[in-house]
Design a protein around this motif. Structure first.
Motif, PDB file in Angstrom:
ATOM      1  N   LYS A  96       2.596   1.781  -3.265  1.00  0.00           N
ATOM      2  CA  LYS A  96       1.653   2.239  -4.278  1.00  0.00           C
ATOM      3  C   LYS A  96       1.376   3.736  -4.095  1.00  0.00           C
ATOM      4  O   LYS A  96       1.305   4.491  -5.061  1.00  0.00           O
ATOM      5  CB  LYS A  96       0.358   1.438  -4.164  1.00  0.00           C
ATOM      6  CG  LYS A  96      -0.536   1.622  -5.366  1.00  0.00           C
ATOM      7  CD  LYS A  96      -1.705   0.666  -5.350  1.00  0.00           C
ATOM      8  CE  LYS A  96      -2.622   1.000  -6.536  1.00  0.00           C
ATOM      9  NZ  LYS A  96      -3.811   0.166  -6.507  1.00  0.00           N
ATOM     10  N   SER A  97       1.256   4.141  -2.859  1.00  0.00           N
ATOM     11  CA  SER A  97       1.007   5.568  -2.606  1.00  0.00           C
ATOM     12  C   SER A  97       2.197   6.414  -3.039  1.00  0.00           C
ATOM     13  O   SER A  97       2.081   7.613  -3.247  1.00  0.00           O
ATOM     14  CB  SER A  97       0.700   5.815  -1.133  1.00  0.00           C
ATOM     15  OG  SER A  97       1.887   5.756  -0.369  1.00  0.00           O
ATOM     16  N   ALA A 152       0.766   7.086   3.492  1.00  0.00           N
ATOM     17  CA  ALA A 152       1.144   7.918   2.345  1.00  0.00           C
ATOM     18  C   ALA A 152       2.654   8.020   2.308  1.00  0.00           C
ATOM     19  O   ALA A 152       3.265   8.500   3.256  1.00  0.00           O
ATOM     20  CB  ALA A 152       0.520   9.301   2.461  1.00  0.00           C
ATOM     21  N   ARG A 202      -4.302   7.788   6.784  1.00  0.00           N
ATOM     22  CA  ARG A 202      -3.947   6.948   5.644  1.00  0.00           C
ATOM     23  C   ARG A 202      -2.436   6.721   5.601  1.00  0.00           C
ATOM     24  O   ARG A 202      -1.665   7.491   6.182  1.00  0.00           O
ATOM     25  CB  ARG A 202      -4.401   7.625   4.355  1.00  0.00           C
ATOM     26  CG  ARG A 202      -3.647   8.907   4.045  1.00  0.00           C
ATOM     27  CD  ARG A 202      -4.279   9.679   2.899  1.00  0.00           C
ATOM     28  NE  ARG A 202      -3.642  10.983   2.774  1.00  0.00           N
ATOM     29  CZ  ARG A 202      -2.883  11.356   1.735  1.00  0.00           C
ATOM     30  NH1 ARG A 202      -2.685  10.536   0.733  1.00  0.00           N
ATOM     31  NH2 ARG A 202      -2.339  12.556   1.692  1.00  0.00           N
ATOM     32  N   GLU A 237       0.823  -1.198   0.000  1.00  0.00           N
ATOM     33  CA  GLU A 237       0.000   0.000   0.000  1.00  0.00           C
ATOM     34  C   GLU A 237       0.867   1.260   0.000  1.00  0.00           C
ATOM     35  O   GLU A 237       0.609   2.216  -0.723  1.00  0.00           O
ATOM     36  CB  GLU A 237      -0.879  -0.041   1.252  1.00  0.00           C
ATOM     37  CG  GLU A 237      -2.217   0.612   1.059  1.00  0.00           C
ATOM     38  CD  GLU A 237      -3.081   0.371   2.279  1.00  0.00           C
ATOM     39  OE1 GLU A 237      -3.340  -0.810   2.588  1.00  0.00           O
ATOM     40  OE2 GLU A 237      -3.475   1.354   2.929  1.00  0.00           O
ATOM     41  N   ILE A 238       1.901   1.249   0.831  1.00  0.00           N
ATOM     42  CA  ILE A 238       2.726   2.443   0.944  1.00  0.00           C
ATOM     43  C   ILE A 238       3.528   2.658  -0.343  1.00  0.00           C
ATOM     44  O   ILE A 238       3.697   3.781  -0.807  1.00  0.00           O
ATOM     45  CB  ILE A 238       3.641   2.368   2.189  1.00  0.00           C
ATOM     46  CG1 ILE A 238       4.180   3.760   2.532  1.00  0.00           C
ATOM     47  CG2 ILE A 238       4.834   1.444   2.015  1.00  0.00           C
ATOM     48  CD1 ILE A 238       3.247   4.572   3.323  1.00  0.00           C
ATOM     49  N   ARG A 264      -8.621   3.609   4.717  1.00  0.00           N
ATOM     50  CA  ARG A 264      -8.389   3.047   3.382  1.00  0.00           C
ATOM     51  C   ARG A 264      -9.461   3.438   2.385  1.00  0.00           C
ATOM     52  O   ARG A 264      -9.212   3.497   1.198  1.00  0.00           O
ATOM     53  CB  ARG A 264      -8.367   1.523   3.463  1.00  0.00           C
ATOM     54  CG  ARG A 264      -7.097   0.925   4.029  1.00  0.00           C
ATOM     55  CD  ARG A 264      -7.143  -0.555   3.705  1.00  0.00           C
ATOM     56  NE  ARG A 264      -5.996  -1.287   4.181  1.00  0.00           N
ATOM     57  CZ  ARG A 264      -5.994  -1.966   5.315  1.00  0.00           C
ATOM     58  NH1 ARG A 264      -7.046  -1.944   6.104  1.00  0.00           N
ATOM     59  NH2 ARG A 264      -4.934  -2.645   5.671  1.00  0.00           N
TER      60      ARG A 264
END
Lengths: 1061, 570
Positions: A306-307, A967, A965, A303-304, A955
């Motif tokens: 991707k951010s 980020a 979130r 996730e990180i 999310r």
């Protein structure tokens, strides 16, 4: 061991050189009672007589052989029925009562002709205890100062710890904050809050009459570690400690933060006593902080990344994204278990005291091995101490105090060093990574894994391959002579030296540890070595006069001078990039990258002092003290100073008075009040910790290529002077119900004038700031000490409580305001407020929807100055400065106060037959803490592993959560210094619990044997989310309450035995 | 007793600092005097970054990048906030404080015969010139500043702000000129001086400031053009009779040995060659080294180039600057070689190339380079500026374009002439240039190799178009060489515009730009010929050429000359 034997040899040599020989032959018990009070019964004592009975307070049994005296007038003993009769000068006389095994007590007759006195055992904490002061030993009930006295009883039931940690909880108003769990690191001592922003806030420590320098002159090269001189005093060597909290003018410009007088082991009797003690114990591993396990971390990581702009395909192609695909990325390692471990500790100690009527001695040797909870760390201490008292002639006495203590410590980096702090690495390291190298086929190598794909070090490499050693020793010795010039006049002098040397070496290998960057190279491995020294010469010479003017009036006076010359030196070398990790010394580093440096310091201090005490009718006490101080640190144009021969001297007087109300006849009415004393003191003390050369204008070297030129180093301030602390204190000492309940309460006000500040000056000076005396602060507060006996039968139950509270306020500071930064925290120092408030952003939940974020209309500034709006999932920062709609430094406000509302201790002492149970709880209430470690573990801004808190991160639109979130790079500053990281640091801790059992002995060989079971830090009640709420990362006021990730306090137990021969 | 004994000794508390030196441990002999000079120059390196930022980013040739912070943007936009660290003059005053201290102590040393009068003269004048240069810089940036010449030793000296009143720029220039005139020594350190040494492979000769250049600058700012030209001429005439390449290259912008010649395709060598006092560094008159092994580290790499450091590439060439170079012609070929050497595209982004040559991203720690503070082209352009203002526009054109010899030759290209009365200015000093080169009789004037700034780069002259000629010249004479000037004021302005254009092409990013623009603007403001317009037009181009709106701070340059200076509220 080599150093130890060397030290022992040296010590023996010194002992012989002093011409002092002692016998270890056991002697018959001395029939005369040895006491500090001179007993000389005069035959012609005539006058009225009183009769009385002395009984034991718990059993009520009559006590025989108890001495009753009026010093200089008469003396007698009780008979087998406990009765006595004694001549007295007047009916208002004071009787002094003592007997072996029992307390010493003063009884004011107040016109009574017959009295009954109940005595407690000598270990009972009482106002009649004798207290050691700078010039004399006095009963506490007649002392006009605010003091606390600790009689240690040998500390046999205590864990071996540094003397400053040991003081925690023992003195009302002394907030001893242990720096970390590293063995020997000790505690920062804040006696009644603090008095200075930039100078030291530590009290002056005087050991056996000589100043024991506890300042840190050069920072350790091992991150997070501090050399602690008070670790070089074994608490079993301490006989007693006196803490003077007010008006310590006698120590002039070194007394601003109070004085701690420590007296080490001396013979109390000529009988030879041999004590041997041995302990072994276990230190328990700290409880892990719950960080993400592999599965959750993997999700977070995707996730990180991707951010941060990485595509799904790119993430999918990474070796760690899919569990099980690559064996080297498919583990589930608990890194905290790799770096934290339980460990053993042991301690051996031997003390011999004794002598004859010409010479007495106290000799001790000891060994301590205390391992830390971070694996492969430990502290070993070898120590020896010799104290001798000699009667060279009827008029001349001599004392010798020698100690040599050596420590060797294996350490690891701590705190802000993220490259090599194993504890921090263990928290942030990816859990799917292996400890050892793993081949493609999944086979595990015995070699430890290298730094990882993110460039983060392997914590196990730090534990097993990095080195950080500290070896320190201190020789602290003095010789004193005391010559009786005339009946009332004594001349004494004490000459001593301190030699302290600390050597450190460290090495971090290339393999397994992340690279560092110098301006000229990438650092692969690095090494360092340093030596710091302190050499100090001390002399204290004085003339003492004591005269009883008549039966009612007595005067004592002391006039003298203390002189101290100290030199410090630091030399260090740093090496980088040696050819292989086997070459670990600085000399093997690449020659172009070697760095060497050092520092030198020197200062002289002269303190001329005058002390005069006056006593009237044993009820009214006055004490006047004055210090007149000169120092090489003072500017030659210091104002408000005594001028003499071109130098400036600080003149610091103080006066203290006490009224022993309970000795007044009108107090006869109530026998509920045993003792009541009112104390008042007012005076000035100083702080000379203003920098060795700040007052002078000096030059420093400036290079041009390799040429060394000279440029101005500063703008001198010849007016620079000591800080003056004006102290006022009012106190009441009360003993009620025949001493069943004792308490003291003190109210104080300390005002610092001429406080040292780093003042900004006009730009045309070319420097930003100059040290000036343009600051001021004030600390008001109170201390309460309560003690008493709840049950006084065969089963005895004593209870203690002490509480201290202070309130600090800056009264003067240039520009009225200053914001400092430490470890990512901002600290506000502002006129009218406490000196060290956390200053950051307030938050109010998060934006859970886009709608919420946009309707708030707030923006933040990017590094390049442009503005961006907060998004859903961002933290909702409070917009205090509303006009601009931008969250920036204008919106910062006070978000926490690291100063506690209350600190203190409560304890119980239970005694039943051979059993003793001690329990001590310490507490701190209302202090805020900045959890920097958690700020890194919940920032969700990069590849660091996070705590389980982030599982609930925002999310999707509308998600009900208070976790922001993830980020990459944290563009919105969600992890900025805010109240998210400020926690309540209050705690109550069962600090020590000890049970001892005295084995009943029938043998002649052993005098006694006691078995001890002790537990430390048994439990801690706190809401704090880090390892432990107690830590102190710096000695500075600014920096308190900031958890930078030091080794935590840990639980430990020990079992020990003490044998008396 | 002991106490009285100790206290009665006056020196009991007089402990000399051990790792620093007290005053009485310094300034004892010539070595201490040299250490003081070395200290000043060592510290001087510390202002390089700020100097370049203020003098270039406020001008038209340098622009901010996406990575620039708020404060750099403020400088770029001419709207500086109070806490902008780039406008903090403290580093300058720290150096000034040190200069004041050195000067005072040199006075004491010479009076106590610790150094000879000759040693004193050379060192005092050196440091005096450094201080004047620093003050000139402060004046350029802030306009009104406190002029302090006392060494502030104690904080009590600082307390009385009235002792340090701010003075205006004109007053400052008057004081500086008087001080510089009073210096006892104006030349370079004499051969054999203990300061002229070789250290860490460097020769120190060119480290030291050139006093005549400082004087020339001060007079030029003052509007005292003859004196300015005289001072610059003293530099140009260093070693007047020496015909060696070294002195032609260093002072007379000229051709020499083709391989080492720093014109044409070799021009980049001025910046690209390692610091050395010979050959390719001839052009450089005053320069200081940044060496990777010694502090301070080269500040220009992170400022201008893309490096491993996330905070690098903070500044880039402006679109306007790029356009200037692209618009030049070499005969029929468009483009100015200097453009290609002053900037180029690296990884898709334009970077300032003058600081790139000694650097390779593959070797990020090889940062050794140099800081050029004065070079021959700058002296020539400033001399030309002074000459033009002194009514010698033709001479200015000669220096700007194709040299004295060509400009003062009515029949160029004819062989075998007697050149006794041509190829020279035939003007009184300081405008006397002899560039004669003839065989019968043989002449090799001191300036015979002089080529002019543009000619050196093979560029077409910055010519006056025939249409414009009529504005300035009396066109009745058909031979252009013989035409007299009709409107000298207009010609002066026209020539000045050409000179400042050329300075932008030649000297971009070296710290000359904003002072050049400001000086001309101030001059024109005084004579009512549109100083504000001039400054605004120059700076606004940076934004318009990049397709950006002109910021309010730049527009404000037009309205009030107060806006041309940074606020001094420190």
């Amino acid at each position: 061991m080599h150093i130890f034997t060397k030290a022992l040899n040296r010590f023996l040599l010194v002992s012989f050189a002093t011409g002092f020989c002692f016998t270890l032959k056991a002697q018959e018990k001395d029939s005369s009672l040895v006491d500090t009070l001179v007993v000389s019964a005069k035959a012609k004592s005539v006058g009225p007589k009183v009769a009385g009975t002395i009984i034991d307070s718990s059993t009520g049994k009559a006590l025989s052989g108890i001495n009753i005296s009026i010093p200089g007038f008469s003396s007698t003993f009780t008979d087998e029925k406990g009765n006595f009769k004694i001549s007295i000068p007047t009916l208002n006389a004071v009787l002094i009562i003592n007997g072996e095994g029992y307390q010493t007590k003063q009884v004011a007759l107040k016109g009574k002709k017959s009295i009954t006195v109940a005595l407690y055992e000598d270990t009972y904490k009482s106002f009649y205890d004798n207290v050691r002061l700078p010039y004399s030993v006095q009963s506490k009930n007649i002392i006009p100062y605010s003091i606390s006295a600790i009689t240690t009883e040998g500390n046999w039931n205590k864990k071996a710890e540094a003397a400053d940690s040991y003081l925690q909880g023992s003195v009302a108003g002394l907030n001893a904050i242990r720096r970390s769990g590293t063995p020997g690191m000790g505690a920062n001592l804040f006696l009644r809050g603090f008095n200075s922003l930039n100078a030291t806030n530590q009290p002056l420590v005087v050991v056996d009459g000589m100043i024991y320098d506890i300042n840190e002159y050069s920072a350790s090269s091992i991150a997070g570690f501090q050399n602690n001189p008070l670790n070089l005093i074994d608490i079993k060597d301490i006989d007693n400690i006196t803490v003077i909290k007010d008006g310590a003018s006698m120590y002039g410009t070194k007394g601003a933060n109070g004085v701690i007088l420590i007296t080490t082991a001396r013979a109390q009797q000529t009988t030879t006593k041999i004590d041997f003690a041995a302990y072994g114990g276990f230190n328990f591993k700290s409880k892990n902080i719950p960080v993400l396990k592999s599965g959750d971390y993997r999700l977070y990581l995707s996730e990180i990344l991707k951010s941060g702009g990485m595509s799904d395909d790119a993430i999918d192609a990474l070796p760690f994204t899919n569990d099980g695909e690559v064996p080297a990325y498919s583990k589930n390692t608990s890194w905290q278990n790799e770096v934290l471990s339980g460990a053993y500790n042991q301690n051996y100690y031997l003390k011999v005291t004794g002598g004859d009527n010409i010479a007495t001695y106290g000799l001790s040797v000891g060994y301590l091995d205390s391992k830390g909870v971070v694996s492969n760390t430990n502290m070993q201490r070898y120590q020896t101490r010799f104290n001798g008292d000699l009667n060279l002639s009827t008029r001349l006495k001599a004392t010798v105090n020698l100690s040599f203590v050596n420590t060797e410590q294996a350490l690891k980096d701590q705190g802000l060093n993220i490259r090599t702090n194993p504890l921090f690495l263990a928290l942030v390291k990816a859990p799917f990574l292996p400890v050892n190298e793993v081949a493609e086929d999944g086979s595990v190598s015995p070699n430890l894994a290298d730094k990882d794909i993110f460039g983060i070090s392997n914590p196990s490499v730090v534990i097993n391959e990095s080195q950080a050693l500290n070896k320190t020793y201190r020789f602290f010795g003095s010789a004193g002579f005391n010559y009786n010039l005339a009946k009332n006049l004594t001349l004494q002098t004490l000459l001593g030296v301190t030699f302290d040397k600390s050597r450190e070496t460290f090495f971090n290998p290339a393999k397994g540890i992340s690279n560092d960057t110098l301006s000229t190279a990438i650092v692969k491995n690095n090494s360092g070595s340093s030596v710091s020294r302190l050499f100090s010469l001390y002399n204290d010479t004085r003339l003492s006069y004591m005269k009883a003017l008549n039966s009612k009036n007595q005067v004592t006076a002391n006039i003298g001078a203390r002189f101290n010359e100290s030199k410090t030196e630091l030399d260090y070398g740093l090496g980088f990039n040696s050819a292989t990790d086997e070459l670990i010394s600085v000399g093997k580093g690449a020659s172009a990258l070697k760095q060497i440096g050092g520092r030198l310091g020197e200062w002289r201090w002269l303190n001329a002092y005058l002390n005069a005490d006056y006593k009237h009718a044993d009820k009214y006490f006055l004490s006047f003290n004055m210090g007149i101080d000169g120092s090489s640190r003072f500017g030659r144009e210091a104002s408000g100073a005594l001028k003499f021969n071109g130098n400036r001297y600080a003149v610091l007087p103080s006066i203290a008075g006490a009224w022993l109300i309970s000795s007044e006849n009108f107090m006869n009415l109530s026998d509920k009040v045993e003792m009541l004393k009112l104390r008042l003191s007012y005076g000035f003390t100083g702080n000379d910790d203003i920098g060795n050369y700040s007052s002078k204008h000096y030059y420093v070297s400036q290079n041009l290529l390799g040429m060394q030129g000279l440029v101005r180093g500063n703008i001198g301030n010849p007016q620079l002077k000591w800080e003056t602390v004006e102290k006022a204190n009012a106190g009441l000492d009360i003993a009620l119900f025949k001493e069943r309940l004792n308490f003291s309460i003190d109210v104080y006000s300390n005002r610092t004038h001429n406080m040292l500040v780093d003042e900004s000056v006009s730009v045309i000076g070319g420097v930003k700031t100059v040290w000036t005396n343009n600051g001021g602060m004030q600390t008001n507060g109170f201390d309460v000490e309560i003690g008493g006996r709840l049950v006084n039968k065969a089963f005895k139950w004593d209870m203690f409580l002490n509480v201290g509270r202070y309130k600090n306020e800056i009264t003067k500071i240039p520009n009225d305001r200053m914001v400092s930064e430490y470890a990512g925290a901002y600290i506000l120092t502002e006129k009218g407020r406490s000196a060290n408030l956390f200053y950051g952003y307030k938050t109010n939940d998060i934006y859970s929807t886009r709608e919420e974020a946009s309707s708030a209309g707030l923006q933040y500034r990017l590094a390049n100055g442009s503005l961006a709006g907060f998004q859903a999932g961002d933290v909702r920062f409070v917009n205090t400065y509303g006009a601009d709609g931008i969250i920036d430094e204008k919106d910062m406000q006070v978000i926490g106060d690291p100063n506690p509302d209350f600190t203190g201790m409560f304890g119980h002492k239970l005694k039943w037959k051979q059993w003793n149970l001690d329990a001590m709880f310490t507490f701190s209430s209302g202090n805020d803490v900045y959890n920097r470690t958690r700020a890194a573990l919940e920032s969700m801004s990069g590849v660091y592993n996070q705590t389980e808190f982030v599982l609930n991160r925002w999310r999707y639109e509308g998600q009900a959560t208070n976790v922001p979130r993830a980020a990459f790079g944290d563009p919105a500053g969600n992890a900025r210094f805010s109240d998210r990281w400020i926690e309540d640091g209050s705690y109550i801790r069962l600090r020590t619990l000890s049970l001892s059992y005295s084995v009943p002995l029938k043998t002649k060989f052993l005098k006694y044997a006691t078995v001890y079971a002790t537990a430390n830090n048994v439990f801690t009640l706190t809401k704090y989310l880090g390892y432990d709420p107690e830590f102190s990362a710096t000695n500075s006021v600014i920096g308190q309450g900031i958890d930078i990730g030091l080794e935590p306090q840990f639980k430990s137990t020990q079992l020990g035995v003490r044998i008396g021969l | 007793m002991l106490c009285v004994g100790l206290a009665s000794c006056k020196d009991t508390f007089d402990i000399a600092p051990k790792d620093v030196l007290e005053h009485n441990q310094t300034y004892r002999d010539i070595y201490d005097a040299d250490a003081a000079v070395i200290g000043i120059y060592g510290k001087f390196l510390g202002i390089a970054r700020q100097h370049i930022i203020l003098n270039e980013l406020r001008g038209d040739l340098l622009d901010v990048t996406a990575k620039s912070d708020k404060y750099l943007r403020e400088i770029n936009d001419h709207s500086v906030s109070a806490d902008n660290p780039y406008t903090d003059p403290r580093l300058f005053y720290e150096l000034i404080l040190n200069c004041n201290d050195v000067l005072k102590n040199f006075d004491i040393m010479v009076s106590e015969n610790k150094i000879t009068r000759d040693q004193y003269n050379q060192r005092y004048s050196d440091i005096g010139a450094v201080r004047s240069w620093l003050y000139l810089q402060l004046g350029i940036q802030f306009g009104e500043i406190p002029y302090v010449t006392d060494p502030i030793e104690n904080i009590s000296d600082l307390k009385d702000a009235s002792k340090f009143p701010k003075i205006g720029f004109d007053e400052l220039l008057t004081k500086l000129a008087a001080f510089m005139e009073g210096l006892p020594y104006k030349k370079d350190y004499a051969t054999g001086s203990s300061l002229l040494i070789s250290v860490d492979t460097y020769n120190t000769t060119k480290f030291f400031i050139n006093k005549n250049l400082v004087m020339g600058d001060i007079y030029l700012w003052k509007g005292d053009y003859t004196n300015a030209a005289t001072s610059y001429k003293a530099v140009l005439d260093s070693y007047p009779n020496d015909q060696s390449d070294q002195y032609f290259e260093t002072y007379r912008v000229t051709y020499s040995n083709a391989n080492d010649y720093v014109g044409g395709g070799n021009w980049y060598k001025i910046f690209g060659q390692p610091l050395n006092e010979r050959y390719s560094n001839y052009e450089n008159i005053w320069m200081l080294p940044f060496n990777k092994n010694f502090s301070p580290q080269n500040p220009f790499i992170d400022l201008f180039l893309t490096t491993a450091n996330a905070n690098s590439y903070l500044l880039k060439p402006s679109a306007a600057a790029i356009k200037n170079w692209d618009g030049q012609m070499r005969g029929n070929v468009p483009g100015d070689l200097r453009g290609g050497y002053s900037w180029f595209t690296y990884n898709g982004q334009p970077i300032v190339a003058k600081y790139y040559y000694n650097y390779s991203p593959a070797l990020p720690f090889e940062t050794t380079s140099k800081w050029i503070l004065y070079r021959a082209s700058a002296v020539h352009l400033r001399f030309a500026e002074a000459a033009n203002r002194d009514g010698k526009s033709k001479l200015a054109f000669a220096l700007l374009n194709n040299g004295i010899k060509n400009a003062y030759d009515p029949t160029p290209g004819v062989a075998g002439r007697d050149v006794t009365n041509i190829m020279q200015t035939l003007e009184p000093a300081p405008y006397n240039f002899d560039a004669r080169e003839g065989e019968f009789p043989r002449f090799r004037g001191p300036w015979y190799r002089h080529t002019g700034i543009r000619s050196r780069m093979g560029l077409s002259p910055s010519a006056i178009s025939p249409a414009d000629s009529a504005l300035f010249f009396n066109m009745t004479d058909p031979i252009a060489y013989n035409r007299t000037v009709k409107d000298q004021p207009k010609l002066t302005l026209f020539t000045e515009d050409r000179l400042v254009e050329e300075a932008g092409l030649e000297l971009a990013y070296e710290g000359y730009r904003w002072p050049d623009l400001l000086r001309i603007a101030l001059r024109r403001e005084k004579e009512n010929t549109g100083g504000g317009e001039f400054l605004y037009n120059a700076v606004a181009r940076k934004f318009t050429q990049a397709g950006l709106p002109v910021p309010a701070g730049v527009t404000a340059l037009k309205t009030n000359s107060k806006n041309w200076f940074l606020p001094f509220n420190w």
